[in-house]
Each structure stands twice: as structure tokens, then as C-alpha cells.
Design an enzyme around this catalytic site. Structure first.
Site, short mmCIF file in Angstrom:
data_model
loop_
_atom_site.label_atom_id
_atom_site.label_comp_id
_atom_site.label_asym_id
_atom_site.label_seq_id
_atom_site.Cartn_x
_atom_site.Cartn_y
_atom_site.Cartn_z
CB CYS A 48 -1.84 7.11 1.01
SG CYS A 48 -3.09 6.14 1.85
CD GLU B 50 -3.04 -1.00 0.36
OE1 GLU B 50 -3.16 0.05 -0.30
OE2 GLU B 50 -3.83 -1.96 0.25
P1 NAP Z 1 8.11 5.31 4.79
O1 NAP Z 1 9.22 6.23 5.03
O2 NAP Z 1 8.13 4.47 3.58
O3 NAP Z 1 8.01 4.41 6.10
C1 NAP Z 1 7.03 3.40 6.25
C2 NAP Z 1 7.57 2.32 7.15
O4 NAP Z 1 8.69 1.71 6.51
C3 NAP Z 1 8.05 2.81 8.49
O5 NAP Z 1 7.80 1.82 9.46
C4 NAP Z 1 9.55 2.94 8.27
O6 NAP Z 1 10.30 2.85 9.45
C5 NAP Z 1 9.80 1.75 7.39
N1 NAP Z 1 11.01 1.81 6.60
C6 NAP Z 1 11.65 2.90 6.10
N2 NAP Z 1 12.75 2.52 5.40
C7 NAP Z 1 12.81 1.17 5.47
C8 NAP Z 1 13.70 0.18 4.96
N3 NAP Z 1 14.77 0.50 4.23
N4 NAP Z 1 13.45 -1.12 5.24
C9 NAP Z 1 12.38 -1.47 5.97
N5 NAP Z 1 11.50 -0.59 6.48
C10 NAP Z 1 11.70 0.72 6.22
O7 NAP Z 1 6.71 6.05 4.73
P2 NAP Z 1 6.10 7.09 5.78
O8 NAP Z 1 6.75 8.40 5.57
O9 NAP Z 1 6.09 6.50 7.15
O10 NAP Z 1 4.60 7.10 5.30
C11 NAP Z 1 4.12 7.94 4.33
C12 NAP Z 1 3.90 7.19 3.03
O11 NAP Z 1 3.01 6.10 3.24
C13 NAP Z 1 3.24 8.05 1.99
O12 NAP Z 1 3.84 7.86 0.73
C14 NAP Z 1 1.80 7.54 1.98
O13 NAP Z 1 1.13 7.78 0.79
C15 NAP Z 1 2.00 6.11 2.25
N6 NAP Z 1 0.77 5.50 2.77
C16 NAP Z 1 0.08 4.66 1.95
C17 NAP Z 1 -1.10 4.10 2.39
C18 NAP Z 1 -1.87 3.17 1.51
O14 NAP Z 1 -2.73 2.46 2.03
N7 NAP Z 1 -1.60 3.11 0.21
C19 NAP Z 1 -1.58 4.38 3.67
C20 NAP Z 1 -0.85 5.25 4.48
C21 NAP Z 1 0.34 5.81 4.01
P3 NAP Z 1 10.82 4.17 10.24
O15 NAP Z 1 9.61 4.97 10.54
O16 NAP Z 1 11.43 3.59 11.43
O17 NAP Z 1 11.75 4.85 9.30
#
Ligand code: NAP
Length: 488
Positions: free
Chosen positions: A291, A257
Site C-alpha cells: 500500500c 488501513e
Molecule cells: P481486499 O480485497 O479489500 O481484501 C482484504 C480483506 O478483506 C481480505 O481478508 C478479504 O477476504 C476481505 N474481504 C473482501 N471483501 C470483503 C467483504 N465484503 N466483507 C468482509 N471482508 C471482505 O484487499 P486485498 O486485495 O487483499 O489487499 C490489497 C489492498 O490492501 C490494497 O488496496 C492495499 O493498498 C491495501 N493495504 C493497505 C495497507 C495499509 O496499511 N493501509 C496495508 C496493506 C494493504 P478474501 O481474501 O477472502 O476475499
């Protein structure tokens, strides 16, 4: 502002592995802070790869028993968990607003939304049916359904409760066990859910929550493990792509997602007040950090100016402030870095000719994470606000001339999560909703999510669907059994 919980034992600072609350092996911690005040709420156990591997082993061990339980039994555990979440709705909302910043009313709604997935999948647990296929007389062809096994879930900070329950609900219902890695910004909501799962009697090892700030190390341990049969991720598209690559070596099932770039298309025949209310609700929810938030507002030329006037008047009434204050209707952003990112996107638009119709200056007097509700006009498709997910309270309003141009603009992005259309023309509703490349389309409505519907995106917005009767499929293996030799 500070907060007081009716049940302070919901505030946990250790990881939850194999039914035990645990510190990091190294004893190290990381701070979780309130973005409104930048004050520290708690020091969390900072786990890494070694502890993650232990959590996977716990989930693997627990799987042996959990998958053999009857569907009814699993359903009863989930039902009890759901009831406990709703009994503690206010405390969970306070924890969420404190660590994430969203306004309290939205946090209450998210807790109820999150709980609805547990309730829904408690019911779905009993409805995972197999099949008997027609075949030759001397054989029977059976299709049986089985849990995929140990699931790894990596979740974002913007919905600290619901993004976990939308995965844990179907996983547990299907007979899987799970290791959850919540975002480092918002682990407290995840741990409060684990505490309630513990109180619901869900057996040790069925749910594990690994807290830590080295997401790369934890993610690598999860994707490297052959015991983890499925990875479900919600977060940004770049991290999703990386995790897809990492999952290839062990050929895991994956659900993604990812990011969005939602258009709201407002046609000249729309009910303008309804469209303005929809754009406001969609854009500014969670300070623009969802999102499916409206990212690009596309308005037909003949009503463009009237739309801007009404939109500015409505959005100006939002009250920016601490999420924990009941009077706030727009909270802070998650971090100073997130606010700076939005500031840079607005600067890019303005440098390229955009006009600021409302807001546009960081609200530093309130704190480093505060950015006001902002509306930009005179924007164009070469600006960052058109191409990128803004993820903040900034609404760029674009003009279009006709339906074909609106569809082309809506589809001019690598994302395809949610889109919205405002029009009173039934034929157009069908044409446009079918021609735009989005997994979810709201017509004269932006409140489109619930546990009943399949949530998910097309193109680079993801793989798979969450929630609804479809959401359990990603947690199930389909097996075919041929019983031969039945002829007389
Ligand atoms: P993110 O930076 O991708 O982080 C999401 C999760 O992944 C966090 O738990 C983060 O941990 C972890 N993570 C980051 N780098 C990683 C790696 N190299 N390996 C494994 N895990 C890793 O996203 P975000 O800033 O938290 O969230 C915003 C994004 O989520 C937006 O793009 C939004 O559109 C999307 N989103 C999508 C949906 C959907 O249903 N499509 C719903 C909600 C949000 P840390 O926090 O510890 O870095």
C-alpha cells in the site's frame, strides 16, 4: 519449487477457535495455491457465518479472564509469542513465500517486522496509564483505561504476517480478545502464527482465526455482532467503505488501513543515485503489491531524462522468478487476475500515448502470475496509472516543472497514505512535507516503516494509526470517574 519445513506442524489447515483446531461444519474446503507454480499447497477448512459466530462467543468468554490479568502477565505471554515467532523465522518465511509469492528475503524481513509488533506491544502493555485531573477539593476526577472488548480483524494477503501482528499485538496488550479473518489467499501464515500463540500458552479463545473463502458472510457475521466492539481492517478502500457502513448499526470503533497512491517527488537538486535507489526499492518491493509502494514517480523536467536512463539501468537488473528461489529479486503477483489487471493498466497507458522504457509484456513463459519490472514514460494524469493504485511492478514516470506543480500533482488523488520526497534543500523539505496530504512522508528515504512509528493514512487511505505508542489507543476505552463527597 517446493519447500521443506524444519517444523512441519506449523503448516495448519484447520481454523483455530477457542484453542481448538476445527474443520468447517459442512466439512468443505478451499485450496491455497502457490502463485509461482499455481500448484495447491493445502486444502483449508472453509468456514462461514455460523462458525464465525462461535469464534466471537469464544472471544467474548475468554475476555472475562484476559482483561483481568495483570499487564505484566499479558506482557509475558506476548513476549513468549514473539520469541517463538523469531525462533521459527525461516519456516514462517518459507510458508509466506509459498502462499504469497514474495521473494524469500522479503518474507524473512516481514516475519521479523511482524514479530516486532508483538515485542513492542508486550512492552506497551505495561504502560497504559490513567490520570488524576485537578478539580475541586471535595472531589477527585479520575481517568481510567479499559480494553474495548472483542476485536474483529480482517487482513489482506500482501503482508500475511505483519498485518495480523500489528493488530493482535496491541489488542492483546490492551486486554482485548480477537477474531482474525485472514485473506483467503494467505491463511497459512495466519494459522502458523496461531499455532505459535498456542505454544506460547495464550489462553483458549483469546486469539481465534476463522478461515474461509466467503469473506462477505464472515465479514457480515463479524460486523452484525454487538459483542464485537471494534473492527480493524486492512485492505482495499471499497471493501473498507463497505465494512464502515456495516459497522454503523452497532456503532463499533473502527480502524481502517486502506489503499494508497504514493508519489515519489524527485527535485532537480536531489542526489540522483539516491533517488533512483529509493524509487526502485519502494516500487518493486513485494512485486509492487504494497500500500506504500511508489505509485507515481514525479521527476522535475530538467533531470527527467537522466533519471529515466539510470532508473532503467538499475531496474533491469532485477531477477524475476519463484519467490522460494534465493536468486529471485522480484516474485510473481498474487493471482492471474492481478497480473491481468496490471496488463490492462499498461495497455490503457500505451493506448493513450505512454512509452514503454522497460518490460511491458506479461512473462507467461514463467507462469500466469508473472509480470516483469516495467517502466513507463510519457505518461499523463488522465491515465489509470496516475489515478488508481497500480498494485504491481509498473513504474510510471511523470514530469513536473516546479514545486507548486509537484505538490498539486501529489495531492491530486483521493488517497493519502505515504509519500516520498528527494531534495537537498532544507527549506523545501519542510514546505513540501507539510503541504502534501499524506499520513507518512519519507524524505530522501523510502524505508520508513517499523514498529516505532504511527502507520496510517489521511483522506480515503484510512482511519486510525497502527504501531508505535499511538497504536494502542484504538484498543482502549477511556472512562471518567468522579468521586465526590470528599469535603470535611
Ligand atoms: P481486499 O480485497 O479489500 O481484501 C482484504 C480483506 O478483506 C481480505 O481478508 C478479504 O477476504 C476481505 N474481504 C473482501 N471483501 C470483503 C467483504 N465484503 N466483507 C468482509 N471482508 C471482505 O484487499 P486485498 O486485495 O487483499 O489487499 C490489497 C489492498 O490492501 C490494497 O488496496 C492495499 O493498498 C491495501 N493495504 C493497505 C495497507 C495499509 O496499511 N493501509 C496495508 C496493506 C494493504 P478474501 O481474501 O477472502 O476475499
Amino acid at each position: 519449487m517446493t519447500f521443506t519445513l524444519q517444523d512441519p506442524s506449523l503448516l495448519r489447515a484447520q481454523a483455530y477457535i477457542d484453542g481448538q483446531w476445527q474443520d468447517a461444519d459442512s466439512g468443505s474446503h478451499f485450496a491455497v495455491y502457490n502463485p509461482a507454480s499455481m500448484s495447491t499447497i493445502a486444502q483449508l477448512a472453509d468456514l462461514g457465518a455460523t462458525e464465525t459466530t462461535r469464534a466471537i462467543t469464544a472471544a467474548e468468554t475468554a475476555l472475562v479472564d484476559w482483561r483481568e490479568r495483570s499487564a505484566k502477565e499479558r506482557s509475558q505471554y506476548l513476549r513468549r509469542w514473539y520469541e517463538l515467532i523469531m525462533e521459527h523465522q525461516e519456516d514462517l518465511a518459507l510458508i509466506m513465500s509459498a502462499e504469497q509469492g514474495k521473494v524469500l528475503e522479503e518474507s524473512r524481513q516481514e516475519v521479523a517486522y511482524g514479530a516486532s509488533f508483538i515485542e513492542w506491544f508486550a512492552e506497551e502493555a505495561k504502560r497504559i496509564y490513567g490520570d488524576v485531573l485537578p478539580g475541586a477539593a471535595d472531589r477527585r476526577l479520575l481517568v481510567t483505561k479499559h480494553p474495548v472488548g472483542v476485536v474483529a480483524a480482517i487482513t489482506p494477503w500482501n503482508f500475511p504476517n505483519a498485518m495480523i501482528t500489528r493488530k493482535a499485538g496491541p489488542a492483546l496488550a490492551a486486554g482485548c480478545t480477537i477474531v482474525i479473518k485472514p485473506a483467503a489467499e494467505t491463511p497459512l501464515s495466519a494459522l502458523a502464527l496461531a499455532e505459535l500463540a498456542d505454544r506460547a500458552g495464550i489462553p483458549a479463545g483469546v486469539i481465534n482465526v476463522v478461515t474461509g473463502q466467503d469473506a462477505r458472510a464472515i465479514g457480515q457475521a463479524l460486523t452484525d455482532s454487538p459483542a464485537v466492539r471494534k473492527l480493524t481492517f486492512t485492505g482495499s478502500t471499497p471493501v473498507g467503505k463497505q465494512l464502515l457502513r456495516q459497522s454503523a448499526d452497532t456503532v463499533k470503533k473502527v480502524s481502517m488501513e486502506l489503499g494508497g497512491n504514493a508519489p515519489i517527488i524527485v527535485f532537480a537538486d536531489a542526489d540522483l543515485d539516491q533517488a533512483v535507489a529509493g524509487a526502485l526499492a519502494s516500487k518493486y518491493r513485494n512485486a509492487g503489491q504494497t500500500c506504500i509502494c511508489a505509485n507515481r514517480i514525479l521527476v522535475q523536467s530538467s533531470i527527467h531524462d537522466a533519471f529515466i536512463d539510470k532508473f532503467v539501468a538499475a531496474v533491469a537488473k532485477l531477477e524475476l522468478g519463484d519467490g522460494l528461489s534465493d536468486s529471485s529479486t522480484l516474485g510473481p503477483m498474487i493471482s492471474p487476475r492481478a497480473a491481468t489487471n496490471v496488463e490492462n493498466m499498461v495497455a490503457d497507458a500505451v493506448a493513450n500515448g505512454a512509452a514503454v522504457a522497460l518490460g511491458g509484456e506479461r512473462a507467461l513463459a514463467l507462469g500466469e502470475c508473472f509480470y516483469p519490472a516495467t517502466i513507463l514514460s510519457n505518461v499523463s494524469s488522465d491515465m489509470r496509472v496516475f489515478r488508481e493504485e497500480i498494485f504491481g511492478p509498473v513504474a510510471p514516470v511523470f514530469r513536473f516543472e516546479d514545486e507548486a506543480q509537484a505538490i498539486a500533482m501529489a495531492n491530486d488523488t483521493e488517497f493519502g497514505l505515504a509519500a516520498y520526497i528527494y531534495t537537498q534543500d532544507m527549506a523545501r523539505i519542510w514546505r513540501v512535507s507539510e503541504r502534501i496530504e499524506y499520513g507518512m512522508v519519507g524524505v530522501n528515504e523510502v524505508g520508513i516503516t517499523s514498529e516505532i512509528i504511527p502507520f496510517g493514512g489521511m483522506k480515503e487511505s484510512g482511519l486510525g494509526r497502527e504501531g508505535s505508542k499511538y497504536g494502542i489507543e484504538d484498543y482502549i476505552e477511556t472512562k471518567y470517574i468522579c468521586i465526590g463527597g470528599l469535603g470535611a
